[in-house]
Design a protein around this motif. Structure first.
Motif, PDB file in Angstrom:
ATOM      1  N   GLN A   1      15.716 -36.483   1.203  1.00  0.00           N
ATOM      2  CA  GLN A   1      16.208 -35.675   2.324  1.00  0.00           C
ATOM      3  C   GLN A   1      15.112 -34.764   2.880  1.00  0.00           C
ATOM      4  OE1 GLN A   1      19.873 -33.581   1.786  1.00  0.00           O
ATOM      5  NE2 GLN A   1      20.990 -35.371   1.043  1.00  0.00           N
ATOM      6  N   LEU A   2      14.191 -34.331   2.019  1.00  0.00           N
ATOM      7  CA  LEU A   2      13.101 -33.480   2.507  1.00  0.00           C
ATOM      8  C   LEU A   2      12.224 -34.242   3.484  1.00  0.00           C
ATOM      9  CD1 LEU A   2      11.436 -30.905   2.534  1.00  0.00           C
ATOM     10  CD2 LEU A   2      10.276 -31.697   0.448  1.00  0.00           C
ATOM     11  N   LYS A   3      11.986 -35.515   3.216  1.00  0.00           N
ATOM     12  CA  LYS A   3      11.193 -36.307   4.153  1.00  0.00           C
ATOM     13  C   LYS A   3      11.875 -36.365   5.514  1.00  0.00           C
ATOM     14  CE  LYS A   3       8.953 -40.754   4.938  1.00  0.00           C
ATOM     15  NZ  LYS A   3       8.683 -42.122   4.440  1.00  0.00           N
ATOM     16  N   GLU A   4      13.188 -36.576   5.519  1.00  0.00           N
ATOM     17  CA  GLU A   4      13.935 -36.605   6.778  1.00  0.00           C
ATOM     18  C   GLU A   4      13.847 -35.263   7.490  1.00  0.00           C
ATOM     19  OE1 GLU A   4      17.872 -37.728   5.690  1.00  0.00           O
ATOM     20  OE2 GLU A   4      17.295 -39.707   4.935  1.00  0.00           O
ATOM     21  N   THR A   5      13.929 -34.176   6.733  1.00  0.00           N
ATOM     22  CA  THR A   5      13.838 -32.840   7.328  1.00  0.00           C
ATOM     23  C   THR A   5      12.463 -32.614   7.951  1.00  0.00           C
ATOM     24  OG1 THR A   5      15.435 -31.953   5.742  1.00  0.00           O
ATOM     25  CG2 THR A   5      13.994 -30.365   6.850  1.00  0.00           C
ATOM     26  N   LEU A   6      11.415 -32.992   7.233  1.00  0.00           N
ATOM     27  CA  LEU A   6      10.056 -32.827   7.760  1.00  0.00           C
ATOM     28  C   LEU A   6       9.847 -33.660   9.017  1.00  0.00           C
ATOM     29  CD1 LEU A   6       8.026 -32.854   4.419  1.00  0.00           C
ATOM     30  CD2 LEU A   6       8.342 -30.895   5.952  1.00  0.00           C
ATOM     31  N   GLU A   7      10.336 -34.875   9.007  1.00  0.00           N
ATOM     32  CA  GLU A   7      10.177 -35.737  10.180  1.00  0.00           C
ATOM     33  C   GLU A   7      10.943 -35.187  11.384  1.00  0.00           C
ATOM     34  OE1 GLU A   7       9.464 -40.069   8.001  1.00  0.00           O
ATOM     35  OE2 GLU A   7      11.512 -39.419   8.504  1.00  0.00           O
TER      36      GLU A   7
END
Length: 382
Positions: free
Chosen positions: A143-149
Motif C-alpha cells: 500500500q505504501l508503494k501505491e501511496t507514493l505513486e
C-alpha cells in the motif's frame, strides 16, 4: 489545524541566504515524522528555496513528497499523506486532558500493531503464516508503494533541474549504508521504500537485484552523506531530528523505554554531527595552511595529495529537534493517531517559525568558524 500566517515578501528575502546551497536533512522516526512536515510548512511559507532534500526512513518518505512536487503543492501533498495514514483514528475524540491522551496513545499504538496503518503497512494474512515458507516480515507495504505513486511525481524528482533527493538504505547482505541519489540515478518508489524498510516489521525491498533495509540501522541521519559529497559547496543545512538528547529522569518503565530510545538515536545524530563538523573544520584549516606554503613546496606530491582533502567551504547547521512537552511513551514512533499527528505537525511549524525569526545564520561568521551549529530552541526548551 490552525497555524500562523507566513512571513511577508521582505521577510522572505531577508531569510534566504544569497550564496549558500539550502539543504533539508530529515531523520527517521516513524510516526514522529509529522513534526518534519510542520517544519517544512514553515520553511515553505518563509520562502526557503530548497536545493537538496535528504532523508532516512520516514524522513525519506517526507523528502520524496517534497522533492516530488512543485513548491506550491508540497505542503498539500504532505498533509494528504499524513491524513491518509491516520485516517483510521480521524474521529477519535482528542480531549485536551493528558490522562485521556495517554490512553489514546496506547490505543493508537496497539491499533497500529494489530491492524497496521491505511496506505502504509498492513499485517500479513493468516494464510501467509500457514504457508510452506513463512513471511520475512510481519507487515506488507504494498500500500505504501501505491501511496507514493499517488502523491509523488517521480518524473519531477528525476528532472535535471529538479530538487535533488537522496535517501539512505542498508544493503542486507553487506551491511553497508547506500544512498540513492537523484544526482546519480533515477529514483523510483522502491528506493524510497527501501530507506524505510525497518525489520522485522517491514520487508526488505529489492532494488537492481540487491536487498535493502531501513537506513536507520546504520545511520539515522543523512548529514554525513551531505557533508561528504563532492564537489562541496557553501551550505545552510536544516537538520530535523525526532529524538531529543536531553530529557527528565524517567518515573516508570514506559518512560525508561522511551528515554532509552531517545538516547540511542540522538547519540548517533550528535556523533554524526560532531564528526561532520570536525572533518569540515580540518578541511578548511588545511586549505588555509596549504595556501601559505611557499611556491617550491606546493608541487610536492604530499602537498598535492593533501590539497585533494582541503576545502574552504562554510557550512551552517540548524538543528530543529522534536522535544514534546510531556512523555510520549516507548511506542511513540508507531503511534499514528490523528490528534497526536496534528500536535506534532503544529509543534514543528511553531519551532521552525521561532528559528526563522531568530535566523542565527544571518550573523557574519569569522574565519575561525568554518562550521557553525545552531539550536535556537535548546535554551528555551530545557
Amino acid at each position: 489545524m490552525n497555524v500562523m500566517p507566513g512571513p511577508g515578501i521582505a521577510e522572505m528575502n531577508a531569510l534566504q541566504p544569497p550564496l549558500q546551497r539550502i539543504v533539508l536533512v530529515l531523520q527517521g522516526g516513524g510516526a514522529l515524522g509529522s513534526y518534519q512536515a510542520g517544519v517544512y510548512e514553515a520553511l515553505a511559507k518563509a520562502g526557503m528555496q530548497l536545493d537538496w532534500v535528504a532523508g532516512v526512513s520516514i524522513g525519506a518518505v517526507n523528502a520524496a513528497i517534497i522533492a516530488g512536487n512543485p513548491p506550491e503543492r508540497r505542503v498539500e501533498r504532505l498533509r494528504a499523506f499524513w491524513e491518509a495514514i491516520t485516517e483510521s483514528s480521524a474521529y477519535w475524540p482528542d480531549i485536551p486532558h493528558e490522562g485521556w491522551r495517554e490512553m489514546l496513545r496506547h490505543a493508537g499504538a496497539a491499533a497500529a500493531v494489530l491492524l497496521g496503518q491505511p496506505g502504509f503497512f498492513q499485517p500479513r494474512s493468516v494464510t501467509e503464516w500457514i504457508a510452506t515458507q513463512s513471511p520475512l516480515s510481519y507487515y506488507d507495504t504494498s500500500q505504501l508503494k501505491e501511496t507514493l505513486e499517488r502523491l509523488v511525481d517521480f518524473d519531477c524528482i528525476n528532472r535535471p533541474d529538479g530538487t535533488r533527493l537522496s535517501v539512505g538504505a542498508v544493503n542486507v547482505e553487506t551491511g553497508n549504508m547506500v544512498y540513492f541519489d537523484s544526482a546519480q540515478q533515477r529514483i523510483t518508489p522502491e528506493h524510497v521504500m527501501a530507506s524505510g524498510a525497518l525489520p522485522p516489521g517491514l520487508p526488505f525491498v529489492t532494488v537492481d537485484g540487491s536487498h535493502y533495509w531501513d537506513g536507520g540501522l546504520v545511520s539515522n541521519t543523512p548529514l554525513q552523506y551531505v557533508m561528504e559529497y563532492e564537489p562541496r559547496e557553501d551550505m545552510l543545512v536544516f537538520q530535523i531530528d525526532l529524538f531529543p538528547a536531553r530529557g527528565k529522569l524517567p518515573e516508570n518503565l514506559d518512560e525508561i523505554a522511551e528515554r532509552e530510545k531517545d538516547i540511542r538515536y540522538s547519540s548517533r545524530t550528535r556523533a554524526g554531527t560532531n564528526d561532520a563538523r570536525l572533518k569540515q573544520e580540518l578541511r578548511t584549516r588545511l586549505f588555509a595552511f596549504l595556501d601559505r606554503l611557499p611556491t617550491e613546496l606546493r608541487d610536492d606530491p604530499n602537498a598535492k595529495r593533501l590539497h585533494d582533502f582541503a576545502c574552504p567551504k562554510a557550512v551552517d547547521i540548524v538543528h530543529l529537534i522534536y522535544r514534546p512537552p510531556t512523555p510520549q511513551g516507548s511506542t511513540k514512533d508507531f503511534e499514528f493517531t490523528r490528534g497526536t499527528m496534528n500536535r506534532r505537525w503544529a509543534q514543528g511549524y511553531a519551532n521552525a517559525r521561532a528559528t526563522l525569526a531568530s535566523a542565527p545564520w544571518k550573523t557574519e561568521a569569522t574565519t575561525d568558524e568554518p562550521v557553525r551549529v545552531f539550536d535556537v530552541l535548546a535554551t528555551v526548551e530545557r
